[in-house]
Design an enzyme around this catalytic site. Structure first.
Site, short mmCIF file in Angstrom:
data_model
loop_
_atom_site.label_atom_id
_atom_site.label_comp_id
_atom_site.label_asym_id
_atom_site.label_seq_id
_atom_site.Cartn_x
_atom_site.Cartn_y
_atom_site.Cartn_z
N GLU A 97 -2.80 4.73 2.23
CA GLU A 97 -2.38 5.27 1.33
C GLU A 97 -2.07 5.56 0.73
OE1 GLU A 97 -1.44 8.80 4.37
OE2 GLU A 97 -0.16 9.87 2.88
N GLU B 205 3.98 14.12 -3.46
CA GLU B 205 3.89 15.20 -3.54
C GLU B 205 5.37 16.20 -3.17
OE1 GLU B 205 2.15 14.34 1.60
OE2 GLU B 205 3.05 12.36 0.49
#
Length: 394
Positions: free
Chosen positions: A273, A278
């Protein structure tokens, strides 16, 4: 002359009476009137009457669907697609039930439509019914800044060529994307609180907008949206630029990230990932951008990343360009073309990052990392994405 005139008159009367007694073999016509409804602070159920110009000895079935206008499904009303309404024999009307979604925020007058698409044992006279929503609210809607200012990245870089981009200028999302729907079973692995719906994504004035709402749906208290490019647009190495403006608030968790294209075969974290950016809202955390990678090491799950704290404004105050530069040896994170960290991916246990990856864009609500909304969290919240651009070395 007078006798002939009287005879003619009587003849016409008799003919007219005979015509009136002839059977009416035509199908009943379905009609409806436009409707204006005042939005309130709460959701409200409304009815739209479909009427027949004459009764039928047979059951009539009308198929109908809602269609966006300036009012949007999921934000202003609940979508209905390919539903059937039955009008029993002898009846002259029946009602469609709809839900208008309420809020406390000021909006312009909006319109959506009900399309009557087909009918059995009747003909359709009114094919499109206009529903107008008026609004008397006075509060300004939250959801982050309305500023479209901020950093903009170039359309070319030395040593790279632009291989894919989406500027979101169309009327609807392209076929490069798929919606992920639902709760992910266990809150998408993070105990998140939202139900992902297609209706919470829209294109507006050249921007992709993902909206998180406080709305009971599918057993959850919140709704949002999550889109992916899996099996559509997958990339190995390059420079990736995404210009976006974040939402804000405790429990709000926007993310622009990537998963290995072999995710369905090997599962997470074995696929790898890459979190391009974020942010977790609340408690002053909206000034911090996080870039992280996740993988499976010899000792199990592992992750590594960096963060950058803005000096003044938050990530919701204006647009920023979130980037990675990724090759066979490393991944580097940037915000507004300023590097804030990297990882050496040459060790063999990081082979995941030498394979193809696909994009994911979403706004989660709640979860293990951000925590959950509180009484100060304002809804709706929106992540706005201006463009996505992928550059690779020729």
């Amino acid at each position: 002359m007078l006798k002939l005139t009287v005879f003619s008159f009587l003849f016409l009367v008799i003919v007219a009476c005979d015509d009136a007694n002839l059977p009416d073999d035509r199908l009943p016509e379905v009609t409806a009137e436009p409707l204006t409804i005042a939005e309130t602070d709460q959701n409200q159920e409304i009815t739209i009457d479909l009427m027949l110009d004459k009764p039928s000895t047979q059951e009539i079935i009308v198929n109908y669907s809602t269609k966006n206008g300036t009012a949007l499904a999921g934000s202003d009303y609940r979508s209905i697609q390919n539903e059937n309404l039955t009008i029993p024999p002898g009846d002259l009307s029946a009602s469609i039930n709809l839900t208008i979604l309420g809020d406390e925020f000021k909006e312009d007058e909006e319109i959506f439509y009900i399309n009557l698409t087909s009918a059995i044992n009747a003909s359709i006279s009114t094919e499109e019914i206009e529903i107008k929503i008026t609004d008397t609210d006075t509060l300004e809607e939250p959801g982050g800044s309305t500023s479209f200012e901020g950093y903009e990245s170039p359309l070319e870089y030395e040593g790279y060529e632009l291989v894919w981009q989406d500027e979101f200028e169309a009327d609807q999302l392209s076929d490069d994307y798929t919606f992920e729907i639902g709760t992910g079973g266990n809150g998408w692995g993070n105990n998140e609180s939202q139900y992902y719906r297609e209706e919470n994504t829209r294109l507006e004035d050249g921007y992709l907008v993902i909206r998180a709402k406080k709305e009971n749906f599918g057993g959850r208290e919140y709704t949002s949206s999550r889109i992916i490019t899996e099996n559509k647009k997958e990339f190995k190495y390059g420079r990736f630029d995404i210009r976006a403006r974040m939402p804000y608030g405790q429990g709000i968790w926007p993310a622009i990230w990537m998963l290995g294209a072999n995710f369905r075969e090997v599962s997470w974290p074995y696929c790898g990932e890459i979190d391009i950016m974020e942010m977790i809202g609340g408690q002053g955390r909206e000034r911090i951008v996080h870039g992280t990678v996740h993988w499976d090491s010899d000792n199990g799950y592992a992750n590594y990343g960096h963060s950058r704290t803005l000096s003044d404004k938050t990530l919701s105050d204006q647009f920023h360009v979130f980037s990675i530069i990724w090759d066979e040896n490393s991944i580097e994170w940037l915000i507004d073309n300023q590097s804030y960290g990297s990882i050496d991916t040459t060790p063999s246990h990081l082979d995941e990052f030498r394979e193809e990856f696909f994009f994911i864009f979403n706004v989660a609500v709640g979860g293990n990392w951000p925590g959950y909304p509180d009484e100060f969290t304002e809804f709706p919240q929106e992540m706005w994405i201006d463009y996505v651009r992928v550059f690779q070395q020729p």
